[in-house]
Write a protein that holds these residues in place. Sequence first.
Motif, PDB file in Angstrom:
ATOM      1  N   PHE A   1       0.861  -1.186   0.228  1.00 26.17           N
ATOM      2  CA  PHE A   1       0.053  -0.047  -0.105  1.00 26.17           C
ATOM      3  C   PHE A   1       0.805   1.236  -0.021  1.00 26.17           C
ATOM      4  CE2 PHE A   1      -4.401  -1.618   1.219  1.00 26.17           C
ATOM      5  CZ  PHE A   1      -3.881  -3.076   1.068  1.00 26.17           C
ATOM      6  N   ARG A   2       0.246   2.366  -0.364  1.00 27.00           N
ATOM      7  CA  ARG A   2       1.132   3.576  -0.183  1.00 27.00           C
ATOM      8  C   ARG A   2       0.304   4.887   0.342  1.00 27.00           C
ATOM      9  NH1 ARG A   2       1.935   4.681  -6.780  1.00 27.00           N
ATOM     10  NH2 ARG A   2      -0.194   5.359  -7.158  1.00 27.00           N
ATOM     11  N   GLN A   3       1.012   5.856   0.739  1.00 31.71           N
ATOM     12  CA  GLN A   3       0.399   6.955   1.350  1.00 31.71           C
ATOM     13  C   GLN A   3       0.763   8.146   0.972  1.00 31.71           C
ATOM     14  OE1 GLN A   3      -0.737   6.619   5.613  1.00 31.71           O
ATOM     15  NE2 GLN A   3      -2.344   7.894   5.587  1.00 31.71           N
ATOM     16  N   ALA A   4       0.349   9.102   0.492  1.00 35.17           N
ATOM     17  CA  ALA A   4       1.084  10.326  -0.017  1.00 35.17           C
ATOM     18  C   ALA A   4       0.687  11.519   1.072  1.00 35.17           C
ATOM     19  CB  ALA A   4       0.581  10.915  -1.265  1.00 35.17           C
ATOM     20  N   PRO A   5       1.459  12.435   1.278  1.00 30.35           N
ATOM     21  CA  PRO A   5       0.914  13.428   2.200  1.00 30.35           C
ATOM     22  C   PRO A   5      -0.348  13.899   1.898  1.00 30.35           C
ATOM     23  CG  PRO A   5       3.322  13.791   1.218  1.00 30.35           C
ATOM     24  CD  PRO A   5       2.618  12.637   0.654  1.00 30.35           C
ATOM     25  N   GLY A   6      -1.251  13.976   2.973  1.00 31.15           N
ATOM     26  CA  GLY A   6      -2.360  14.575   3.040  1.00 31.15           C
ATOM     27  C   GLY A   6      -3.668  13.871   2.333  1.00 31.15           C
ATOM     28  N   LYS A   7      -3.281  12.415   2.068  1.00 27.81           N
ATOM     29  CA  LYS A   7      -4.058  11.630   1.523  1.00 27.81           C
ATOM     30  C   LYS A   7      -3.998  10.085   2.347  1.00 27.81           C
ATOM     31  CE  LYS A   7      -3.272  13.068  -3.309  1.00 27.81           C
ATOM     32  NZ  LYS A   7      -3.039  12.516  -4.784  1.00 27.81           N
ATOM     33  N   GLU A   8      -5.228   9.547   2.089  1.00 28.90           N
ATOM     34  CA  GLU A   8      -5.412   8.146   2.723  1.00 28.90           C
ATOM     35  C   GLU A   8      -4.441   7.135   2.021  1.00 28.90           C
ATOM     36  OE1 GLU A   8     -10.065   8.659   3.986  1.00 28.90           O
ATOM     37  OE2 GLU A   8      -9.466   7.113   2.582  1.00 28.90           O
ATOM     38  N   ARG A   9      -4.319   6.020   3.010  1.00 22.14           N
ATOM     39  CA  ARG A   9      -3.620   4.916   2.673  1.00 22.14           C
ATOM     40  C   ARG A   9      -4.168   4.265   1.330  1.00 22.14           C
ATOM     41  NH1 ARG A   9      -0.152   1.472   6.826  1.00 22.14           N
ATOM     42  NH2 ARG A   9       0.099   3.765   7.345  1.00 22.14           N
ATOM     43  N   GLU A  10      -3.559   3.945   0.392  1.00 23.29           N
ATOM     44  CA  GLU A  10      -4.176   3.232  -0.849  1.00 23.29           C
ATOM     45  C   GLU A  10      -3.377   1.929  -1.056  1.00 23.29           C
ATOM     46  OE1 GLU A  10      -4.185   5.764  -4.092  1.00 23.29           O
ATOM     47  OE2 GLU A  10      -2.269   5.750  -4.600  1.00 23.29           O
ATOM     48  N   PHE A  11      -4.450   1.038  -1.780  1.00 26.37           N
ATOM     49  CA  PHE A  11      -3.933  -0.018  -2.294  1.00 26.37           C
ATOM     50  C   PHE A  11      -2.852   0.064  -3.421  1.00 26.37           C
ATOM     51  CE2 PHE A  11      -3.850  -4.610  -3.431  1.00 26.37           C
ATOM     52  CZ  PHE A  11      -4.023  -4.559  -4.777  1.00 26.37           C
ATOM     53  N   VAL A  12      -1.907  -0.705  -3.582  1.00 29.12           N
ATOM     54  CA  VAL A  12      -0.891  -0.760  -4.566  1.00 29.12           C
ATOM     55  C   VAL A  12      -0.880  -2.142  -5.642  1.00 29.12           C
ATOM     56  CG1 VAL A  12       1.319  -0.505  -5.733  1.00 29.12           C
ATOM     57  CG2 VAL A  12       0.697   0.940  -3.839  1.00 29.12           C
ATOM     58  N   ALA A  13      -0.788  -3.297  -4.490  1.00 29.33           N
ATOM     59  CA  ALA A  13      -0.644  -4.658  -5.227  1.00 29.33           C
ATOM     60  C   ALA A  13      -0.812  -5.679  -4.044  1.00 29.33           C
ATOM     61  CB  ALA A  13       0.731  -4.860  -5.972  1.00 29.33           C
ATOM     62  N   VAL A  14      -1.034  -6.846  -4.566  1.00 28.86           N
ATOM     63  CA  VAL A  14      -1.271  -7.934  -3.623  1.00 28.86           C
ATOM     64  C   VAL A  14      -0.788  -9.174  -4.286  1.00 28.86           C
ATOM     65  CG1 VAL A  14      -3.708  -8.529  -4.326  1.00 28.86           C
ATOM     66  CG2 VAL A  14      -2.770  -9.157  -2.003  1.00 28.86           C
ATOM     67  N   ILE A  15      -0.282 -10.179  -3.670  1.00 27.25           N
ATOM     68  CA  ILE A  15       0.195 -11.586  -4.349  1.00 27.25           C
ATOM     69  C   ILE A  15      -0.328 -12.569  -3.138  1.00 27.25           C
ATOM     70  CG2 ILE A  15       2.565 -11.326  -3.050  1.00 27.25           C
ATOM     71  CD1 ILE A  15       3.614 -12.635  -5.615  1.00 27.25           C
ATOM     72  N   SER A  16      -0.920 -13.758  -3.922  1.00 25.89           N
ATOM     73  CA  SER A  16      -1.067 -14.883  -2.934  1.00 25.89           C
ATOM     74  C   SER A  16      -0.144 -15.453  -2.267  1.00 25.89           C
ATOM     75  CB  SER A  16      -2.104 -16.020  -4.095  1.00 25.89           C
ATOM     76  OG  SER A  16      -0.921 -16.291  -4.920  1.00 25.89           O
ATOM     77  N   TRP A  17      -0.436 -16.341  -1.453  1.00 30.80           N
ATOM     78  CA  TRP A  17       0.785 -17.080  -0.737  1.00 30.80           C
ATOM     79  C   TRP A  17       1.615 -17.827  -1.425  1.00 30.80           C
ATOM     80  CZ3 TRP A  17       1.325 -22.444  -0.779  1.00 30.80           C
ATOM     81  CH2 TRP A  17       0.047 -23.104  -1.246  1.00 30.80           C
ATOM     82  N   SER A  18       1.054 -18.376  -2.706  1.00 29.89           N
ATOM     83  CA  SER A  18       1.899 -19.360  -3.476  1.00 29.89           C
ATOM     84  C   SER A  18       2.731 -18.259  -4.510  1.00 29.89           C
ATOM     85  CB  SER A  18       1.061 -20.400  -4.322  1.00 29.89           C
ATOM     86  OG  SER A  18       0.117 -19.659  -5.244  1.00 29.89           O
ATOM     87  N   GLY A  19       2.361 -17.371  -4.776  1.00 23.93           N
ATOM     88  CA  GLY A  19       2.652 -16.292  -5.783  1.00 23.93           C
ATOM     89  C   GLY A  19       2.243 -16.531  -7.176  1.00 23.93           C
TER      90      GLY A  19
END
Length: 121
Positions: free
Chosen positions: A37-55
């Motif tokens: 996830f990422r969070q820029a100044p003054g903004k809410e934290r947002e989703f970037v990417a996800v990977i399953s347990w196996s990849g």
Amino acid sequence: QEQLVESGGGLVQSGGSLRLSCVASGRPFSHFSMGWFRQAPGKEREFVAVISWSGESTYYAESVKGRFTISRDNAKNTVYLEMNSLKPEDTSVYYCAKDPRATSYPSAAFWGQGTQVTVSS
């Protein structure tokens, strides 16, 4: 004690690349999906990417699709985020997340402390 430790952030010019790493300790790593996830100044934290347990499965935010790649090495308890063609709007603190629960809001079982990525124009 469970920990997620990110590294690899820094200052890069627009169009450049960075590779973030997140090393997990304290709990079984390979049992869980992992995300960024990422969070820029003054903004809410947002989703970037996800990977399953196996990849085997990955999912990306539209804003980074085609530019960022998430991967993992379960033998090293590490998840990576390869970021290419970086833009100034990618400037944020990037957080590693264990077992992210959603992509529409920031929810995870555990968070890292974050690493700063700054993209200059």
